[in-house]
Write an enzyme that holds these catalytic residues in place. Structure first.
Site, mmCIF file in Angstrom:
data_model
loop_
_atom_site.group_PDB
_atom_site.id
_atom_site.type_symbol
_atom_site.label_atom_id
_atom_site.label_comp_id
_atom_site.label_asym_id
_atom_site.label_seq_id
_atom_site.Cartn_x
_atom_site.Cartn_y
_atom_site.Cartn_z
ATOM 1 N N GLU A 160 0.446 5.098 -1.940
ATOM 2 C CA GLU A 160 0.197 6.341 -1.207
ATOM 3 C C GLU A 160 1.259 7.393 -1.514
ATOM 4 O O GLU A 160 0.943 8.558 -1.750
ATOM 5 C CB GLU A 160 0.214 6.091 0.298
ATOM 6 C CG GLU A 160 -0.940 5.315 0.826
ATOM 7 C CD GLU A 160 -0.895 5.255 2.329
ATOM 8 O OE1 GLU A 160 -1.917 5.615 2.936
ATOM 9 O OE2 GLU A 160 0.146 4.870 2.901
ATOM 10 N N LEU A 161 2.512 6.982 -1.496
ATOM 11 C CA LEU A 161 3.591 7.942 -1.704
ATOM 12 C C LEU A 161 3.603 8.466 -3.134
ATOM 13 O O LEU A 161 3.901 9.650 -3.370
ATOM 14 C CB LEU A 161 4.935 7.327 -1.328
ATOM 15 C CG LEU A 161 5.072 6.923 0.151
ATOM 16 C CD1 LEU A 161 6.474 6.416 0.437
ATOM 17 C CD2 LEU A 161 4.703 8.046 1.093
ATOM 18 N N VAL A 194 0.840 -1.196 0.000
ATOM 19 C CA VAL A 194 0.000 0.000 0.000
ATOM 20 C C VAL A 194 0.879 1.251 0.000
ATOM 21 O O VAL A 194 0.557 2.253 -0.652
ATOM 22 C CB VAL A 194 -0.968 0.009 1.209
ATOM 23 C CG1 VAL A 194 -1.769 1.299 1.266
ATOM 24 C CG2 VAL A 194 -1.900 -1.196 1.150
ATOM 25 N N CYS A 195 1.993 1.203 0.698
ATOM 26 C CA CYS A 195 2.855 2.379 0.868
ATOM 27 C C CYS A 195 3.271 3.034 -0.450
ATOM 28 O O CYS A 195 3.144 4.254 -0.585
ATOM 29 C CB CYS A 195 4.080 2.023 1.704
ATOM 30 S SG CYS A 195 3.674 1.448 3.365
ATOM 31 N N PRO A 196 3.753 2.285 -1.453
ATOM 32 C CA PRO A 196 4.155 2.971 -2.683
ATOM 33 C C PRO A 196 2.981 3.637 -3.402
ATOM 34 O O PRO A 196 3.158 4.678 -4.044
ATOM 35 C CB PRO A 196 4.796 1.879 -3.537
ATOM 36 C CG PRO A 196 4.354 0.591 -2.958
ATOM 37 C CD PRO A 196 4.066 0.855 -1.511
#
Length: 187
Positions: free
Chosen positions: A50-51, A46-48
Site C-alpha cells: 500500500e505504501l 499488505v502495508c508495504p
C-alpha cells in the site's frame, strides 16, 4: 460517529522523512491539502504494498498541492529502519509519522484498542484542517492509491465551486450537478 466535516484534533508527533526526523502537528496541515494514510504496522505484508502504491501517486498528489502522511503506531525510529531495509519502503519520499502513544490513531477513530494497532484508514483533509473523505478497510484488504487523485480533484472542485457537486465516477473537466428542486427525480 462520522469524522466528515470535523477538524483534525491537536497532536504532536515525531516523523521520518528523507533521512531525517521531523516534528508534525495539526498545524502542519493548515494551508494545504493533506492525506493521512493509517496502516497497522511496519515490517508486515499488505502495508508495504500500500505504501509503495501511495508513493507511486505521490508526484501527482504533490501537483495538486497535497502532502501525504503515513501513520502507524510504530515509532519514527522503526520507520527509519524499515525505510533502510525494505526495497518498497525505501522509495518513500512522503512523511512517515510515528504514533506510539496511539493518540493520533485514536483521534481519527482507527485504533484497534485490543491490538494496539491502527486500522487501514485514509483521510483527505482540506487546507483548513477539516476532514473531507474517510475510507476504512479491514486489515487484509489493501487500498488502491490511484483513486485518491480523483477524490482530491473532486474535493478541490467542490470547495472552489460552492453549490456544485461531483457525481459518481466524476473526472476533472466533466459535468457536475447543481442540486435544486428542479433536479429532484430527474437523474
Amino acid at each position: 460517529m462520522s469524522l466528515i466535516g470535523k477538524e483534525v484534533q491537536p497532536f504532536k508527533a515525531s516523523a521520518y522523512r528523507n533521512g531525517e526526523f521531523i516534528d508534525v502537528t495539526e498545524e502542519s496541515l493548515k494551508g494545504q491539502w493533506s492525506i493521512f494514510c493509517f496502516y497497522p504496522a511496519d515490517f508486515t505484508f499488505v502495508c508495504p504494498t500500500e505504501l509503495e502504491d501511495l508513493q507511486n501517486q505521490y508526484a501527482a498528489l504533490k501537483e495538486l498541492g497535497v502532502e501525504v502522511y503515513s501513520v502507524s503506531t510504530d515509532t519514527h525510529f522503526t520507520h527509519k529502519a524499515w525505510h533502510d531495509h525494505s526495497e518498497a519502503i525505501g522509495k518513500i519520499e512522503y512523511i512517515m509519522i510515528g504514533d506510539p502513544s496511539q493518540k493520533i490513531s485514536r483521534n481519527f477513530d482507527v485504533l484497534d484498542e485490543e491490538e494496539g494497532l491502527a486500522d487501514r484508514g485514509t483521510f483527505i483533509i482540506d487546507p483548513d484542517g477539516v476532514i473531507q473523505t474517510v475510507e476504512i478497510n479491514a486489515g487484509g484488504i489493501g487500498r488502491d492509491a490511484s483513486t485518491l487523485v480523483n477524490k482530491v480533484k473532486a474535493a478541490q472542485y467542490v470547495r472552489n465551486n460552492p453549490g456544485e457537486v461531483c457525481p459518481a465516477k466524476w473526472q476533472e473537466g466533466s459535468a457536475t450537478l447543481k442540486p435544486s428542486l428542479d433536479l429532484v427525480g430527474k437523474i
